[in-house]
Design an enzyme around this catalytic site. Structure first.
Site, PDB file in Angstrom:
ATOM      1  N   LYS A   1     -20.527  32.435   0.379  1.00  0.00           N
ATOM      2  CA  LYS A   1     -19.712  33.360  -0.415  1.00  0.00           C
ATOM      3  C   LYS A   1     -20.007  33.114  -1.898  1.00  0.00           C
ATOM      4  O   LYS A   1     -19.836  31.991  -2.398  1.00  0.00           O
ATOM      5  CB  LYS A   1     -18.239  33.102  -0.098  1.00  0.00           C
ATOM      6  CG  LYS A   1     -17.338  34.276  -0.306  1.00  0.00           C
ATOM      7  CD  LYS A   1     -15.972  33.937   0.265  1.00  0.00           C
ATOM      8  CE  LYS A   1     -14.950  34.985  -0.038  1.00  0.00           C
ATOM      9  NZ  LYS A   1     -13.599  34.502   0.262  1.00  0.00           N
ATOM     10  N   VAL A   2     -20.408  34.174  -2.566  1.00  0.00           N
ATOM     11  CA  VAL A   2     -20.926  34.073  -3.935  1.00  0.00           C
ATOM     12  C   VAL A   2     -20.127  35.010  -4.844  1.00  0.00           C
ATOM     13  O   VAL A   2     -19.924  36.178  -4.497  1.00  0.00           O
ATOM     14  CB  VAL A   2     -22.424  34.500  -3.951  1.00  0.00           C
ATOM     15  CG1 VAL A   2     -22.985  34.475  -5.355  1.00  0.00           C
ATOM     16  CG2 VAL A   2     -23.243  33.617  -3.022  1.00  0.00           C
TER      17      VAL A   2
END
Ligand code: E4P
Length: 218
Positions: free
Chosen positions: A87-88
């Site tokens: 998750k960025v």
């Protein structure tokens, strides 16, 4: 539409799995902190524990905000289990990292998305999932469901393959509205999913059926 639970709580994840509707899990640093998970070893063990319960995708969020840090952390997280999705955050180095991960075959979830413009950038960079935050948009007196609808329309027109993961869901109505607006996935607290069960006419109808059965059968 897929159902993910938005929690790092192992009991809630197990309960959602036992309920039979669980397709995946999302976490974030706040949810990990809520469970008291701190330190690299504890984080690693916790993600492994979640991935042992869940067959579907598990989003693990990076803390770094510079390109090299995001890459290093993301590659480490992705190595923990095959179903980890990195998750960025939707920042410049994050978009660059999405592109890098796409090239390496590492799946991603672009988080903290609040506009259709950000959604276009994430799709161009090859994000696997896009997380628009419905509830937090609503909190600012804008329309979170309209955002999902706009992104779904753009992705359909442009043929983008990024899946729309409606996040920051606060209630059962958000789930229904996200489904109508074209979300591919919803991630929500278990309470919102269980809220879909509730209707007073179901309760009244069941009570009447059981009462009639009891009268007829003594
Ligand atoms: C999920 O990926 C998000 O981190 C989460 O849904 C945010 O929800 P909140 O706005 O209720 O904190």
């Amino acid at each position: 539409m897929k159902f993910f639970v938005d929690t790092a709580n192992l009991d809630q994840i197990k309960e959602a799995k036992d309920f039979g509707i669980l397709d995946g899990v999302t976490t974030n640093p706040s949810l990990m902190a809520k469970e008291g998970i701190a330190g690299a070893k504890a984080v690693e063990d916790h993600y492994k524990a979640i991935c042992e319960i869940v067959d579907g995708d598990v989003s693990a969020e990076v803390i770094s905000t510079n390109f090299q840090g995001i890459i290093d952390e993301g590659e480490y997280l992705a190595s923990l289990a095959p179903n980890i999705v990195v998750k960025v955050p939707m920042i410049k180095d994050g978009v660059k990292a999405l592109s890098y991960f796409a090239g390496k075959g590492i799946r991603t979830n672009c988080t903290l998305v609040f506009s259709a413009g950000q959604a276009i950038l994430a799709a161009k960079a090859g994000a696997t999932y896009l997380s628009p935050f419905i509830g937090r948009v609503d909190d600012t007196s804008w329309d979170g469901i309209q955002l999902i609808s706009d992104i779904a329309e753009i992705y359909a027109i442009q043929g983008y393959e990024t899946e729309i993961l409606a996040a920051s869901i606060r209630n059962a109505k958000h789930i229904v509205d996200a489904a109508k607006a074209g979300a591919d996935v919803v991630t929500c607290p278990l309470s919102s999913i269980l809220g879909l069960l509730k209707h007073p006419l179901t309760d009244i109808g069941l009570a009447k059926f059981l009462a009639d059965h009891a009268k007829a059968n003594g």
